[in-house]
Motif scaffolding. Structure first.
Motif, short mmCIF file in Angstrom:
data_model
loop_
_atom_site.label_atom_id
_atom_site.label_comp_id
_atom_site.label_asym_id
_atom_site.label_seq_id
_atom_site.Cartn_x
_atom_site.Cartn_y
_atom_site.Cartn_z
N TYR A 33 0.83 -1.21 0.00
CA TYR A 33 0.00 0.00 0.00
C TYR A 33 0.87 1.25 0.00
N ARG A 34 1.94 1.23 0.76
CA ARG A 34 2.81 2.42 0.82
C ARG A 34 3.48 2.68 -0.52
N THR A 91 1.74 1.61 -3.75
CA THR A 91 0.71 1.85 -4.77
C THR A 91 -0.43 2.72 -4.25
N TYR A 92 -0.62 2.74 -2.94
CA TYR A 92 -1.73 3.46 -2.30
C TYR A 92 -3.08 3.01 -2.84
N PHE A 120 -5.94 8.81 -9.18
CA PHE A 120 -4.80 9.08 -8.30
C PHE A 120 -4.05 10.30 -8.82
N ARG A 135 -1.17 9.69 -2.53
CA ARG A 135 0.20 9.70 -3.06
C ARG A 135 0.83 11.09 -3.01
#
Lengths: 483, 489, 476
Positions: free
Chosen positions: B32-33, B35-36, C53, C100
């Protein structure tokens, strides 16, 4: 700007609703240089609603005021048909609050006058008061229960809660107590048309819809008239100590402040005064020694547990190693010192300073801009005078003390002073800050932008303004960006 | 709709519905860190699982991505308020997917036909190395075969010039032929006649010549050395060092076990049947465990998985008790050393020259200055707090090494991105996870990066190579052997 | 799933446009992916039309401009830890995922400011500041997992807010992409920007007025010393009275946390936090500041506890002991969670002196709605967080829990408190807005939304009851 006559119908409507005693067809007051068409004292919220109803009906431009201490502030209104006062033009003796309307700890706001405490709840550390209540009255009320009213703006005896809130005017203890936007928990405002709007509440944590409270703080009456506000109270610290140091020059003061702010100490106030500013309150700074040219004064307050304060004073003394002289103010004189600082505005005026500026920059940039004032001293015939709240990055600067000016507001500021102002403003804005001509903008001539560059998000501000005041009647043009 | 959902999954409903969606799994999850993406973190997987079980959606190939994108590292379970064991849930769904869509014949061949048979594995790995030597590694890699068999192998191919001269098992069984100096001349006397099972090699303790005595805290003990595939085929020198340190420092005799793959790769793919059969096979092979005081492996993955055999075989009337007995004996290398009291308090055997700092030395005295060797430790997932709880031990051993300055690695316990075959599932993400790991390594200023798992070792070596770093990546036993028995190396 | 009238339909053409702006892989549109964006930490769900995103202000502005042109609504989302449904795309619009965008742009110790992007985790801010001896004061319980953008949106609080204030007291400037895609700066590193305080208005606006892309934080010097104590009570009244007594004595502890007997027993069942299981309440009190005078203040505080019938006061002498005292509080959520299938945490504020009465009221609500309830409080702020235990799979229980949540808010409003302390209004509490505000108050609230977002595209269907009602039934 010439005075505009009010339609007779409007006057009679006001007279009918508010009563002849509270109304004057003409006013001897000026709102940033503009003479109002008429003046009304709104004693209670009903009056306020009625007046703003009439304003809507007759399309009147309204300028609100409290203790009338800041009538010269802001840009000249595009029109001022009606000066609307929430507090009578008298000393605070008649404005002293009555006893709390309810036994302590119980809340039930009662509509009363705009100069009354609505609700005082010392157990929960909140007070709700009308816009016309003076800061001094609130301060004394809190003090009677061993509490502190967190706002300490200049001229507390005449400044009202509504005025201070609307103009975002602060004093030295902002550093420890927080800004207005932090301590005002909720408020009620009356909009043009007479509609009453409440925002916020009386708890510190509150995320109930949009934060209208903060929107109104510092809005210069451009959205509506604040009629009442709830303010957080604080416990009185067990001990307060104030150290005053005479610093040889600005650099030395800047360095001392930097060390202080980076240290573990928790100063309650850090004020730096130019030599002129210090001279003005010489009797209160007695013992620090006569101010020398180029020097400045550093006033630092600590509060809290006595043992902690003692240690802070001790450490502080080490941090101002370059001080010419250093004095620990006698506890009995501390109140006097703060009081003298809060009277600086009046003192400056009586000394003939025509223009008050408010500088606001990131903390570390304060010194560069103030240094311009020092170099400006050589260029102008009378030096600018300033008092900085160094822990907040703000300063009040007074300009234009010249024999040609005095109290006559029709006089204009010498070109050198204007040049200095513009240089300081350019420097402040370059740093992401601002330099606002708070008071006396008329001395700079018609059309001078007292607020400086337009705010970045002016379009959003204008959109907001047009919702609350669709016809642009509330203090039109007085706030930044011509709102 | 319900009829399409495997019963095994329905039983998980209560668990997945417990997810409070608080999001605490997110900061913990290495994927996750990178691709989030919600689908890549426990919370998103729980949502998908729940939707499948409740019939909102079906087991469709598209959803597989979410279940493939999991390192099974348990970082999320560590911060889960509801105490959900997401790694197990993911394996259950991987199994369900395999059950629904079938497993490729290749996978089946590998898990069922190859991994259990060391001889076949050996042959295949030989072929791969030969292909590499012949410049055919591209062909081998393209087959995808190497990744599937053992992703470590592909990395080894990428990293190394040539194949190890001999695999670990052969080296340990033929000490006389061993090229290493530390057993030179002793080989003949070090052989002990096989006791017990057919042809097992048992190596006696090696007395330290300087102290004049072979006594260690484990004198009289017998240790079964579990050969992990990673050390066997790719990093035999680490395995040799492990056995060497065991023999020198503990005073125990070491039996080289005839184990096959522990089954973790099959488990990770959701081939629980394959994993169980490997587990049973290993338990059978090891036979009577009473002859061992401990079964030791320097592979955190192997020892971690062995300790979980009881859970894997929980329903198995015959093997569940046997797996519990095995698990009770399994120790990771550093865990064993510290447990029996071989710790750093032992004095160094020799003055060890540290690295020289030429620049500083030149300035100061015109000569190189010896400074301590800066060492840091990557904690393999299967070794550390979330699996075996072996956290303190490796650090304790490293701190005690002569001439060593140990520096803790930031996020030392977060997965390096190797995670079995993950680098095949999502090479870009695996690479990014590795890059972050290497940034943290660089921040320590370490000369040597130590770990206790061959899979991590290869991944970290790859990371060092990609980062252009000259940090040395070694197994913990290697460093101990090197610093405490310098004469023998 | 049937679309609600007016729901957004994300066309392939729009998707192509978005892909052009942020890259092909950074637009999610397949149902398998969208399913993982239909929830946050609240109970209800709503499926978005797409997820985008973004990694820069330019991308956010570009995406918002494109959506604005297309008339497609959107929801800014950070880590999706919202407790009131604020990040659910109730109109089926596009989720703009900010996670992100998590870089530090400036650590400016001299000016006591830090500039960060909104995707940064709250806890990472203090971790980055630690070497400088500074910290970021708002510390919501989810600080490990929640982003600053979300903190700004919800005006997040936390235990330390009693002394240090909430997010809004610590945010001085914002770069915002407005709902039409224009980029504007509100406030700045300096205080008192001329004009309206848009920063103050934006903080707590729950993502409905635009998308913050840069946040200027006020950072605070780390205190020199910390003193922690745990006070154990036989009656929750006594604990509540102690809180009032401490405040009345002029003390400003950094935290004043309280847990009830239910929570205590849950904690003791899962770990040994050293709290007697038969206690009715505990307080965790923490002083911070200068080392000098700390002992004396701690003694005064202990004295006040004793004056209010405390059974036992424990003072941590070492850092380890301090952690031990906090262990129970920090593990409380998990401990209660283990007793239940699911839970819902309510959030309201009352004047501090009303706490004991409110606690009785909450217990009564639990009884009436047939729900177990565990109470945790930021007692200094009068901020209560009752946890209602239930099983999410039982629709009846779900209804009861939602009703109980509203009952709590009604209770808070009746006490003169607020219906949202730190979780925001979102979907959950929209109907409670009228408990606090009159019709004309609500009209002013609507004006705010209309001024920023006349087309109602930015996180529609939140906060304002009228908007929430418009999209009722689109969640599940």
């Amino acid at each position: 700007m010439s005075r505009r006559e009010l339609p007779d119908d409007a006057l009679s409507a006001l007279e009918r609703l508010i009563g002849p005693a509270n109304q004057r067809e003409s006013s001897d007051l000026l709102v940033a240089g503009v003479r109002p068409g008429a003046e009304v004292l709104t004693e209670d919220i009903r009056h306020l609603e009625d007046a703003l109803k009439v304003a809507a009906e007759f399309d009147l431009a309204v300028c609100p005021t409290g203790g009338s201490t800041k009538l010269g502030w802001g840009a000249p209104p595009r029109a001022c048909d009606l000066l609307l006062r929430t507090a009578p033009l008298r000393e605070r003796s008649t404005l002293a609050p009555g006893p709390p309307s309810k036994p302590r700890g119980h809340s039930m706001p009662v509509p009363g006058t705009l100069a009354a405490i609505t609700e005082y709840d010392p157990d929960n550390l909140v007070v709700t008061a009308g816009a016309g209540v003076t800061v001094a009255a609130l301060r004394d009320l809190a003090a009677s229960d061993g509490l502190v009213f967190p706002l300490d703006p200049p001229s507390p005896d005449t400044s009202t809660l509504g005025g201070v809130l609307s103009t975002n005017d602060h004093g030295p203890h902002r550093l420890v107590h927080g800004s207005l936007r932090d301590v005002v928990l909720g408020l009620t405002a009356v909009l043009v048309g007479g509609e009453r709007v409440r925002a916020g509440g009386r708890t510190i944590k509150n995320v109930t819809g949009y934060d209208l409270t903060r929107l109104f703080v510092g809005s210069f009456g451009s959205l509506g008239v604040v009629s009442e506000a709830t303010v957080r109270l604080l416990p009185r610290p067990a001990c307060e100590q104030v150290v005053v140091a005479s610093m040889p020059d600005l650099n030395a003061a800047a360095e001392a402040v930097r060390r202080l702010l980076r240290s573990q100490l928790i100063p309650a106030a850090v004020e730096v005064l130019s030599v002129e500013s210090g001279r003005m309150m010489e009797s209160d700074l007695a013992g620090v020694g006569p101010p020398a040219a180029g020097s400045c004064f550093l006033i630092v307050a600590f509060e809290g547990h006595p043992v902690a304060v003692e240690r802070e004073v001790r450490d502080m003394v080490r941090m101002v190693g370059e001080a010419r002289s250093l004095v620990l103010i006698d506890p009995e004189d501390v109140a006097g010192l703060w009081s003298a600082l809060s009277r600086q505005r009046e003192s400056a005026r009586s000394l003939g300073y025509a223009v008050e500026l408010k500088l606001s920059v990131p903390l570390s940039d304060l010194w560069d801009v103030l240094d311009l004032a020092r170099s400006g001293r050589e260029a102008t015939d009378e030096g600018p005078m300033w008092t900085a709240s160094a822990g907040s990055g703000t300063a009040r600067v007074w300009l234009g003390c010249s024999s040609t000016l005095g109290s006559d507001t029709s006089g204009t500021l010498p070109a050198e002073s204007v040049a200095l102002l513009l240089a300081m403003r350019a420097a402040a804005e370059r740093k992401g800050g601002s330099l606002v001509v708070v008071d006396g903008g008329q001395a700079l001539g018609a059309g001078f932008g007292v607020w400086g560059s337009d705010p970045d998000a002016l379009a959003v501000m204008s959109a907001l303004k047009s919702k609350f005041d669709p016809r642009g009647q509330m203090n039109p043009g007085r706030c930044a960006g011509g709102l | 709709m319900d009829s399409e959902i495997p019963a095994g999954l329905l039983a998980l409903h209560e668990q997945v519905a417990k997810c409070g969606k608080c999001g605490f799994c997110q900061p913990a999850c290495p994927i996750y860190r990178t691709t989030y993406r919600e689908g890549h973190v426990a919370r998103g997987k729980h949502a998908l699982m729940r939707n499948i079980i409740e019939g909102e959606t079906v087991l469709q190939p598209d959803l597989r991505d979410a279940f493939d994108n999991c390192l099974l590292c348990r970082a999320c379970t560590d911060s889960c308020f509801s105490d959900l064991r997401t790694d197990r849930l993911v394996v259950a769904f991987r199994e369900a997917y395999a059950g629904r869509f079938g497993r490729s014949t290749l996978q089946r061949a590998i898990f069922r036909g190859l991994l259990p048979y060391p001889r076949r594995m050996k042959a295949l790995v030989r072929v791969a190395w030969i292909a590499r030597a012949a410049g055919l590694d591209g062909v081998a890699a393209r087959l995808g075969l190497l990744d599937m068999v053992n992703p470590k192998l592909r990395k080894a191919l990428e990293l190394r010039e040539g194949a190890p001269g001999m695999f670990l098992r052969e080296r340990l069984s033929r000490p006389a032929a061993n090229g290493k100096g530390w057993r030179r001349g002793r080989a003949a006397t070090n052989r002990e006649e096989v006791r017990g099972r057919r042809g097992a090699t048992v190596l006696p303790p090696i007395p330290e010549s300087r102290s004049g005595s072979g006594d260690g805290p484990g004198t009289g003990m017998r240790v079964g050395y579990w050969i992990s595939c990673g050390y066997n085929y790719m990093l035999p020198e680490v395995g040799e060092a492990t056995v060497d340190v065991l023999r020198r420092r503990t005073g125990a005799s070491v039996e080289i076990l005839e184990n096959s793959c522990c089954g973790l790769p099959a488990y990770g793919y959701g081939d629980l049947a394959g994993a169980r059969s490997l587990a049973r096979r290993n338990i059978e092979t090891l036979g009577d465990l009473s002859r061992f005081d401990a079964v030791v492996s320097e592979c955190g993955s192997c020892s971690g998985h062995l300790k979980e055999y009881p859970e894997l075989l929980a329903g198995d009337r015959e093997f569940a008790p046997r797996s519990r007995r095995l698990a009770a004996k399994v120790r990771s290398f550093s865990e064993f050393l510290v447990e029996i009291g071989v710790s750093g308090s032992q004095t160094p055997r020799a003055a060890v020259p540290g690295p020289t700092d030429r620049a500083a030395g030149d300035a100061a005295q015109g000569g190189p200055v010896v400074r301590p060797l800066v060492v840091t430790f990557h904690e393999p997932c299967h070794l550390g707090g979330r699996f075996q709880g072996v956290v303190r031990q490796p650090r304790e051993l490293l701190r005690a090494l002569p001439g060593v300055e140990f520096r803790e690695l930031r996020d030392a316990d977060s997965c390096c991105g190797a995670a079995g075959s993950y680098n095949m599932v999502n090479p870009a993400v695996s690479g990014a996870i590795l890059a972050r790991k290497m940034e943290n390594v660089a921040a320590t200023g370490a000369d040597v990066l130590v770990t206790e798992c061959p899979s991590c070792m290869l991944q970290l070596s790859l990371g060092a190579k990609r980062a252009g770093s000259n940090v040395r990546v070694v197994g913990i036993s290697e460093l101990i052997a090197e610093l405490q028995h310098p004469a023998s190396r | 799933m049937a679309l609600a009238p007016g729901s957004v339909i994300v066309t392939e053409q729009l998707l192509q446009q978005l892909r052009g702006l942020v890259g092909h892989d950074n637009v999610l549109w397949r149902w398998v992916d969208l399913q993982t964006y239909e929830y946050d930490a609240y109970i209800e769900k709503a499926l978005p039309g797409a997820v985008v995103f973004v990694e820069s202000t330019e991308q956010v502005a570009g995406v918002v401009r494109a959506l604005h042109r297309a008339g497609v609504s959107f929801v800014p989302r950070g880590c999706g830890t919202n407790l009131s449904g604020g990040t659910l795309a109730v109109t089926g619009g596009v989720i703009i995922e900010m996670a992100r965008m998590n870089r530090v742009l400036d650590i400016d110790i001299d000016n006591e400011r830090m500039v960060v992007e909104p995707g940064m985790y709250n806890l990472d801010v203090s971790a980055l500041l630690d070497p400088f001896g500074y910290f970021f004061a708002p510390d919501p319980a989810s600080q490990k997992a929640c982003s600053l953008g979300g903190n700004v949106g919800e005006n997040a609080g936390g235990p330390h807010c009693f002394k240090y204030g909430v997010t809004s007291n610590h945010v001085v400037g914002l770069e915002v992409v407005l709902p039409d895609g224009e980029v504007a700066w509100f406030g700045g590193k300096a205080l008192d920007s001329p004009g309206l305080d848009l920063t103050g208005l934006f903080v707590g606006s729950e993502g409905t007025l635009g998308i913050a892309t840069k946040i200027i934080l006020r950072i605070v010097r780390k205190p020199e010393a910390v003193k922690t104590m745990l006070a154990v009570y036989d009656s929750i009244e006594d604990a509540g009275n102690t809180v009032s007594a401490i405040v009345a004595a002029g003390m400003v502890p950094a935290t004043l946390e309280m847990m009830d007997g239910f929570v205590i027993r849950a904690v003791q069942d899962t770990m040994d936090a050293g709290i007697p299981a038969d206690a009715a309440a505990v307080l965790i009190l923490e002083l911070d500041g200068l080392a000098d005078g700390m002992e004396e203040q701690a003694e005064t505080m202990a004295e006040l506890c004793r004056a209010n019938n405390v059974r036992e006061v424990r003072v941590a002498a070492t850092e380890e002991e301090r952690e031990a005292l906090w262990k129970g509080r920090k593990g409380a959520f998990g401990a209660v969670t283990r007793l239940t299938q699911n839970y819902m945490v309510a959030d309201g504020c009352v004047p501090r002196t009303c706490l004991p009465e409110t606690i009785r009221g909450v217990a009564e609500i639990g009884r009436r709605r047939d729900l177990q309830v565990a109470n945790m409080f930021h007692a200094g702020d009068g901020n209560l967080h009752p946890l209602f235990l239930f099983d999410d799979r039982d629709p009846g229980a779900r209804e009861r829990v939602l009703a109980a949540g509203l009952d709590v808010l009604r209770l808070c409003a009746d006490m003169g408190g607020s219906v949202s302390g730190e979780h925001g209004i979102g979907l959950e509490k929209a109907s409670a807005m009228t408990m606090a505000f009159s019709e004309s108050d609500m009209r002013a609230q609507e004006w705010i939304k209309d001024s920023f977002d006349p087309d109602d595209l930015c996180n529609p269907g939140k906060v304002l009851p009228s908007r929430v009602a418009r999209w009722a039934g689109t969640t599940r």
